[in-house]
Design an enzyme around this catalytic site. Structure first.
Site, short mmCIF file in Angstrom:
data_model
loop_
_atom_site.label_atom_id
_atom_site.label_comp_id
_atom_site.label_asym_id
_atom_site.label_seq_id
_atom_site.Cartn_x
_atom_site.Cartn_y
_atom_site.Cartn_z
CD GLU A 46 8.74 86.55 119.06
OE1 GLU A 46 8.30 87.04 117.74
OE2 GLU A 46 9.39 86.95 119.91
CE LYS A 123 12.35 89.36 120.74
NZ LYS A 123 10.74 89.47 120.30
CB CYS A 168 10.99 88.52 116.82
SG CYS A 168 9.94 89.50 115.86
N1 CDV Z 1 8.07 90.25 118.45
C1 CDV Z 1 8.89 91.00 117.99
O1 CDV Z 1 10.05 91.25 118.21
N2 CDV Z 1 8.50 92.08 117.03
C2 CDV Z 1 9.29 93.16 116.87
C3 CDV Z 1 8.47 94.36 116.47
C4 CDV Z 1 7.82 95.00 117.81
C5 CDV Z 1 8.99 95.46 115.71
C6 CDV Z 1 9.98 92.80 115.44
O2 CDV Z 1 11.30 92.83 115.29
O3 CDV Z 1 9.27 92.36 114.49
#
Ligand code: CDV
Length: 309
Positions: A46, A123, A168
């Site tokens: 990401e 996202k 993520c």
């Molecule tokens: N970049 C992200 O989406 N990070 C989130 C953190 C904030 C919990 C993750 O799910 O890893």
């Protein structure tokens, strides 16, 4: 057997001062390593081109926009596409996207082996907050800088299989995998930047963070009988540590490869896309076993609401 030799190309930290050209040179070096190991598909993290800038509170829009790409490929990223085309490796990576209409998204793209972009995902599950939060140990301002994705969870025919992307925090939401599972997905790619400590609970450190990360990715893979390739940006960025733990997970939910560092590191696996077939035609044969008449609440209600006492 439909074998896809897939490389997860973890990236170590990118500091605020690092230029796009420096980062792209690192990505090309990883891509060449993947090619030497016979990969035909390479997945990067990401926001692969910059530091994880949502940890910084900014009010000035031009200052924010410097972290975004208005073109893909653009002048800085063209050499990456060129090298991927020469090596005939399909790639996927994340970046901050600024559209012609001035919208900001946290985006991932997918190419074919000719270096053409065939898929884009924005996202959907943006974590964090939109205003400065003095209660947190550090900021996570994705809700300030990005709009929630507006493209849904599409999948694409690519490299002989059916591929989808998450980014993520999306990996923590079973609905995200399931929408792709319902389109027959066989490989989900997912880049991440996960702080090593929970900004709202200092006791939750790297071991817990890695546990939740593996749990989310392994269950998404198993419950949808799909490969999952999860790739970290890791290490200490401008004083802020992030976990590694990039993973290749098979359709049984088993980890077949995992990184061991928080630096630029490749893991690789020959993924047999036909290995998805067994789960998809037995325990997770959705057509035979799902009971959608009981799932309405999932789309009708967003927040949890306990029944009246
Ligand atoms: N970049 C992200 O989406 N990070 C989130 C953190 C904030 C919990 C993750 O799910 O890893």
């Amino acid at each position: 057997m439909r074998e896809l030799v897939t490389a997860a190309l973890q990236m170590g930290p990118i500091q605020k001062a690092d230029s796009r050209a420096d980062v792209v040179a690192r990505m090309i070096a990883l891509l060449e390593q993947a090619h030497q190991a016979k990969a035909t598909f390479a997945v990067f993290p990401e926001l692969a081109l910059t530091t994880f800038f949502p940890r910084w509170y900014m009010e000035d829009q031009p200052e924010v926009d410097q972290w975004f790409e208005a073109q893909m490929p653009g002048p800085d990223t063209a050499p990456l596409f060129e090298r991927a085309r020469e090596l005939k490796i399909a790639i996927s990576f994340g970046y901050a996207e600024l559209t012609a209409e001035g919208q900001h998204f946290n985006t991932s793209i997918l190419t074919n082996r000719e270096g053409e972009i065939i898929g884009k995902y924005r996202k959907i599950h943006l974590p964090g907050h939109s205003e400065f939060d003095s209660e947190r140990a550090f900021q996570h301002l994705e809700k300030r800088y990005f709009l929630p994705g507006d493209l849904g969870f599409p999948v694409w025919h690519n490299l002989g299989g059916i591929m989808g992307m998450l980014i993520c925090n999306d990996r923590r939401w079973p609905e995200a995998y399931r929408v792709m599972g319902l389109q027959g997905v066989e490989m989900v790619t997912l880049g991440f930047n996960t702080p090593s400590v929970n900004s709202q609970m200092g006791d939750e450190g790297p071991q817990d963070r890695l546990f939740h990360h593996r749990l989310s990715c392994q269950s998404g893979a198993y419950q949808n009988s799909t490969w999952v390739v999860a790739v970290a940006k890791a290490g200490i960025e401008d004083g802020h540590p992030m976990i590694g733990g990039s993973l290749i997970i098979d359709p049984n939910g088993k980890i077949v490869a995992e990184t061991t560092t928080e630096a630029d590191e490749m893991i690789i696996h020959a993924c047999d896309l036909d290995a998805c077939n067994f789960g998809k035609t037995t325990i997770f044969d959705f057509k035979r076993h799902r009971r959608t008449e009981h799932y309405k609440l999932i789309t009708e209600r967003t927040g949890a609401k306990p029944p009246a006492a």
